[in-house]
Design a protein around this motif. Structure first.
Motif, short mmCIF file in Angstrom:
data_model
loop_
_atom_site.label_atom_id
_atom_site.label_comp_id
_atom_site.label_asym_id
_atom_site.label_seq_id
_atom_site.Cartn_x
_atom_site.Cartn_y
_atom_site.Cartn_z
N GLY A 58 -7.93 9.19 -5.49
CA GLY A 58 -9.04 10.15 -5.64
C GLY A 58 -10.28 9.70 -4.89
O GLY A 58 -10.95 10.52 -4.25
N ILE A 59 -10.60 8.41 -4.97
CA ILE A 59 -11.75 7.88 -4.23
C ILE A 59 -11.55 8.07 -2.74
O ILE A 59 -12.46 8.49 -2.02
N ALA A 60 -10.35 7.76 -2.27
CA ALA A 60 -10.05 7.88 -0.84
C ALA A 60 -10.18 9.33 -0.37
O ALA A 60 -10.71 9.60 0.72
N LYS A 61 -9.69 10.25 -1.20
CA LYS A 61 -9.79 11.67 -0.84
C LYS A 61 -11.25 12.11 -0.78
O LYS A 61 -11.66 12.83 0.14
N LYS A 62 -12.04 11.66 -1.75
CA LYS A 62 -13.45 12.00 -1.77
C LYS A 62 -14.19 11.44 -0.57
O LYS A 62 -15.06 12.09 0.02
N GLU A 63 -13.85 10.21 -0.19
CA GLU A 63 -14.49 9.54 0.94
C GLU A 63 -13.87 9.93 2.27
O GLU A 63 -14.36 9.53 3.33
N ASN A 64 -12.79 10.72 2.20
CA ASN A 64 -12.05 11.12 3.40
C ASN A 64 -11.56 9.89 4.18
O ASN A 64 -11.68 9.82 5.41
N GLU A 66 -8.31 7.37 4.93
CA GLU A 66 -6.86 7.21 4.88
C GLU A 66 -6.54 5.82 4.32
O GLU A 66 -7.00 4.82 4.86
N ILE A 67 -5.78 5.76 3.24
CA ILE A 67 -5.52 4.44 2.64
C ILE A 67 -4.05 4.02 2.73
O ILE A 67 -3.71 2.90 2.37
N PHE A 68 -3.19 4.92 3.20
CA PHE A 68 -1.80 4.54 3.39
C PHE A 68 -1.40 4.87 4.81
O PHE A 68 -1.48 6.02 5.25
N THR A 69 -0.99 3.86 5.55
CA THR A 69 -0.57 4.06 6.93
C THR A 69 0.88 3.64 7.07
O THR A 69 1.22 2.47 6.88
N ARG A 123 -5.82 -3.49 2.04
CA ARG A 123 -5.38 -3.21 3.41
C ARG A 123 -5.34 -1.71 3.69
O ARG A 123 -4.89 -1.29 4.75
N GLY A 124 -5.85 -0.92 2.71
CA GLY A 124 -5.96 0.51 2.89
C GLY A 124 -7.41 0.95 2.82
O GLY A 124 -8.08 1.10 3.83
N LEU A 125 -7.91 1.14 1.59
CA LEU A 125 -9.27 1.65 1.38
C LEU A 125 -10.34 0.75 2.01
O LEU A 125 -11.14 1.21 2.83
#
Length: 211
Positions: A58-64, A66-69, A123-125
């Motif tokens: 949710g944090i990643a979506k809000k901050e736009n 990408e946390i999984f590559t 290693r994502g967010l």
């Protein structure tokens, strides 16, 4: 630019502190009502971290951010590594002959849930938040590795259960040293492969032997 970078670093530290503090406090409240048996503790820990994974998403979506590559190259190699990692995970139970629910839950928690959780964070967010500030990947590697080591201070509640009170400081320090060593290996892997699917796999395998 320097002030902006300091600002993003403080935001990252704030997120990390919030996650660990919230985990400790929520777990403390839960065990007011539940017995602190090993199995109950393991199940609560697992479900709590799964909930926190969704919080991180949710944090990643809000901050736009990408946390999984996922790797774009050498997919066959990654598929083989995934298969071997899962085989190693399940073979440990066959070799030890221990198929108790507690052992299985602890193994899944430490070798699947925790690696996914921590790699999505560090290693994502964290990695990609710093990357958006145009830091070199080597600097990002250094920062996230240090943060990953300090992060393990937040597991003092779990460590206290397994250590005598007189040894808790030593145990926590050793956990930080282990976190630093793990962070170096995982950070270099992220730096080399440009994805954190590889670090999730590696983290899981390392936890099978190092939990």
């Amino acid at each position: 630019m320097v002030e902006e970078r300091k600002g993003i670093l403080f935001r990252i530290i704030g997120i990390l502190v919030l996650l660990q503090f919230s985990r400790i406090m929520i777990k403390k409240q839960i065990f007011i009502f539940l017995p602190r048996t090993p199995l109950c503790y393991a199940l609560v820990s697992a479900f709590l971290i799964i909930a926190f994974i969704f919080f991180i998403l949710g944090i990643a979506k809000k901050e736009n951010i990408e946390i999984f590559t996922f790797p774009t190259k050498h997919k066959i190699i990654y598929a083989i590594c995934t298969f071997l990692s899962l085989g190693l995970l399940f073979s440990t139970h066959v070799l030890t002959g221990d198929f108790s629910i507690l052992t299985i839950v602890n193994m899944i928690y430490s070798s699947v849930i925790i690696p996914v959780y921590e790699e999505l964070i560090f290693r994502g967010l964290c990695w990609n938040m710093l990357k958006e500030e145009n830091l070199s990947e080597f600097k990002i590697f250094i920062i996230t590795t240090i943060l990953f080591s300090v992060w393990h201070l937040g597991y003092v509640d779990s460590l206290a259960i397994r250590a005598f009170e007189s040894r808790i400081v030593f145990v926590v320090l050793m956990k930080m040293v282990t976190g630093l060593c793990f962070g170096i290996v995982l950070g270099l892997t992220r730096y080399a492969t440009k994805n954190n699917y590889s670090t999730i796999l590696l983290h899981g395998v390392m936890n099978i032997f190092g939990r």
